[in-house]
Design a protein around this motif. Sequence first.
Motif, PDB file in Angstrom:
ATOM      1  N   PHE A  95       0.846  -1.201   0.000  1.00  0.00           N
ATOM      2  CA  PHE A  95       0.000   0.000   0.000  1.00  0.00           C
ATOM      3  C   PHE A  95       0.875   1.242   0.000  1.00  0.00           C
ATOM      4  CE2 PHE A  95      -2.630   3.438   1.459  1.00  0.00           C
ATOM      5  CZ  PHE A  95      -3.881   3.156   0.935  1.00  0.00           C
ATOM      6  N   GLN A  96       0.460   2.236  -0.814  1.00  0.00           N
ATOM      7  CA  GLN A  96       1.147   3.526  -0.780  1.00  0.00           C
ATOM      8  C   GLN A  96       0.109   4.638  -0.900  1.00  0.00           C
ATOM      9  OE1 GLN A  96       3.943   4.911  -3.986  1.00  0.00           O
ATOM     10  NE2 GLN A  96       5.385   5.059  -2.280  1.00  0.00           N
ATOM     11  N   GLY A  97       0.260   5.643  -0.044  1.00  0.00           N
ATOM     12  CA  GLY A  97      -0.665   6.765  -0.053  1.00  0.00           C
ATOM     13  C   GLY A  97       0.072   8.084   0.085  1.00  0.00           C
ATOM     14  N   LYS A  98      -0.653   9.167  -0.210  1.00  0.00           N
ATOM     15  CA  LYS A  98      -0.070  10.510  -0.114  1.00  0.00           C
ATOM     16  C   LYS A  98      -1.048  11.418   0.619  1.00  0.00           C
ATOM     17  CE  LYS A  98       2.211  13.990  -3.005  1.00  0.00           C
ATOM     18  NZ  LYS A  98       2.598  14.356  -4.377  1.00  0.00           N
ATOM     19  N   ILE A  99      -0.520  12.302   1.465  1.00  0.00           N
ATOM     20  CA  ILE A  99      -1.362  13.242   2.185  1.00  0.00           C
ATOM     21  C   ILE A  99      -0.873  14.651   1.862  1.00  0.00           C
ATOM     22  CG2 ILE A  99      -2.427  13.804   4.403  1.00  0.00           C
ATOM     23  CD1 ILE A  99      -0.969  11.132   5.403  1.00  0.00           C
ATOM     24  N   LYS A 100      -1.720  15.431   1.198  1.00  0.00           N
ATOM     25  CA  LYS A 100      -1.319  16.776   0.773  1.00  0.00           C
ATOM     26  C   LYS A 100      -1.050  17.681   1.970  1.00  0.00           C
ATOM     27  CE  LYS A 100      -2.484  20.379  -2.532  1.00  0.00           C
ATOM     28  NZ  LYS A 100      -3.450  20.908  -3.496  1.00  0.00           N
ATOM     29  N   LYS A 149      -2.568  18.656   6.404  1.00  0.00           N
ATOM     30  CA  LYS A 149      -3.362  18.254   7.569  1.00  0.00           C
ATOM     31  C   LYS A 149      -4.862  18.380   7.302  1.00  0.00           C
ATOM     32  CE  LYS A 149      -3.881  17.089  11.893  1.00  0.00           C
ATOM     33  NZ  LYS A 149      -3.636  15.716  12.298  1.00  0.00           N
ATOM     34  N   ALA A 150      -5.233  19.268   6.389  1.00  0.00           N
ATOM     35  CA  ALA A 150      -6.654  19.519   6.112  1.00  0.00           C
ATOM     36  C   ALA A 150      -7.252  18.503   5.134  1.00  0.00           C
ATOM     37  CB  ALA A 150      -6.829  20.928   5.566  1.00  0.00           C
ATOM     38  N   SER A 151      -6.434  17.620   4.578  1.00  0.00           N
ATOM     39  CA  SER A 151      -6.958  16.659   3.593  1.00  0.00           C
ATOM     40  C   SER A 151      -6.713  15.214   4.027  1.00  0.00           C
ATOM     41  CB  SER A 151      -6.311  16.906   2.224  1.00  0.00           C
ATOM     42  OG  SER A 151      -4.919  16.768   2.311  1.00  0.00           O
ATOM     43  N   GLU A 152      -7.606  14.349   3.573  1.00  0.00           N
ATOM     44  CA  GLU A 152      -7.469  12.920   3.861  1.00  0.00           C
ATOM     45  C   GLU A 152      -6.482  12.298   2.861  1.00  0.00           C
ATOM     46  OE1 GLU A 152      -8.376  11.014   6.220  1.00  0.00           O
ATOM     47  OE2 GLU A 152      -9.920  12.154   7.270  1.00  0.00           O
ATOM     48  N   PRO A 153      -5.878  11.163   3.216  1.00  0.00           N
ATOM     49  CA  PRO A 153      -4.917  10.511   2.312  1.00  0.00           C
ATOM     50  C   PRO A 153      -5.563  10.048   1.007  1.00  0.00           C
ATOM     51  CG  PRO A 153      -4.737   9.640   4.537  1.00  0.00           C
ATOM     52  CD  PRO A 153      -5.971  10.485   4.508  1.00  0.00           C
ATOM     53  N   THR A 154      -4.797  10.088  -0.061  1.00  0.00           N
ATOM     54  CA  THR A 154      -5.240   9.530  -1.340  1.00  0.00           C
ATOM     55  C   THR A 154      -4.369   8.309  -1.634  1.00  0.00           C
ATOM     56  OG1 THR A 154      -3.733  11.027  -2.505  1.00  0.00           O
ATOM     57  CG2 THR A 154      -6.039  11.723  -2.287  1.00  0.00           C
ATOM     58  N   THR A 155      -4.969   7.302  -2.259  1.00  0.00           N
ATOM     59  CA  THR A 155      -4.244   6.061  -2.554  1.00  0.00           C
ATOM     60  C   THR A 155      -3.454   6.197  -3.851  1.00  0.00           C
ATOM     61  OG1 THR A 155      -5.966   4.778  -1.434  1.00  0.00           O
ATOM     62  CG2 THR A 155      -4.511   3.577  -2.941  1.00  0.00           C
ATOM     63  N   ILE A 156      -2.181   5.867  -3.800  1.00  0.00           N
ATOM     64  CA  ILE A 156      -1.342   5.860  -4.998  1.00  0.00           C
ATOM     65  C   ILE A 156      -1.331   4.452  -5.591  1.00  0.00           C
ATOM     66  CG2 ILE A 156       1.012   6.156  -5.885  1.00  0.00           C
ATOM     67  CD1 ILE A 156       1.473   8.195  -3.614  1.00  0.00           C
ATOM     68  N   SER A 157      -1.151   3.455  -4.716  1.00  0.00           N
ATOM     69  CA  SER A 157      -1.088   2.061  -5.160  1.00  0.00           C
ATOM     70  C   SER A 157      -1.472   1.151  -4.004  1.00  0.00           C
ATOM     71  CB  SER A 157       0.339   1.751  -5.625  1.00  0.00           C
ATOM     72  OG  SER A 157       0.477   0.374  -5.904  1.00  0.00           O
ATOM     73  N   ARG A 158      -2.127   0.028  -4.307  1.00  0.00           N
ATOM     74  CA  ARG A 158      -2.469  -0.899  -3.225  1.00  0.00           C
ATOM     75  C   ARG A 158      -2.683  -2.312  -3.736  1.00  0.00           C
ATOM     76  NH1 ARG A 158      -7.895  -2.379  -1.757  1.00  0.00           N
ATOM     77  NH2 ARG A 158      -9.404  -1.700  -3.332  1.00  0.00           N
TER      78      ARG A 158
END
Length: 206
Positions: free
Chosen positions: A59-64, A66-75
């Motif tokens: 799993f890999q995610g990115k968080i822009k 503190k005000a945004s939830e993580p988005t999935t890059i790959s899983r």
Amino acid sequence: LPGLHVFAIAFALEVSVGKTNTVMALNNSNVLLPCVFSTCIGFQDLVFTWYFNSTEMIFQGKIKSKASEPTTISRNPRVDFVGSTTKKENNISIVLNSVEFSDAGKYMCHVRNPKEKNAQHNATIFLTVVHKMVETDNTVTLIIVGVVGGLIGLLILFMLVKRLVLFIIKKTQDGKKECLVSSSGNDNTENGLAGSKAEQKAPPKA
């Protein structure tokens, strides 16, 4: 110099999987792999990655921010993200579905924060998969034997979530103390030397 070292550590990125780094799961159940991170200076475009046995990315995610939830890059299709970062805990936990014996091994939660000059940190959790729960107490054994596998998985999940919540509460309190102490820049043992050194280091921003 010792004072400066203390000042720097207080702002460092930290990743944790809780008080214990071992998890036991019943074959064919779903298991929570907990992970939280903390940083006193915040984060921007933070990337977090889960690895199985050090090399396989599941799993890999990115968080822009503190005000945004993580988005999935790959899983991996069997992995679900269950964390949240818009709340206080910076939770980047995942759930591994339909656990098999081959899933037993080392899982690493890795975080990279560009806002801290690409500071990186990771924490490791070890998963053991069993065909039945280990007998520890007669009452517990009877309950476990009488319950369907899926419900046992749910019970394990509940206990892990409870443990994680308690850890997060403690970690948040510890983190607040650490940030408060470090922001003053003073070290009593150095009679204010740490504060003065930290101030000298601040001006060059080029």
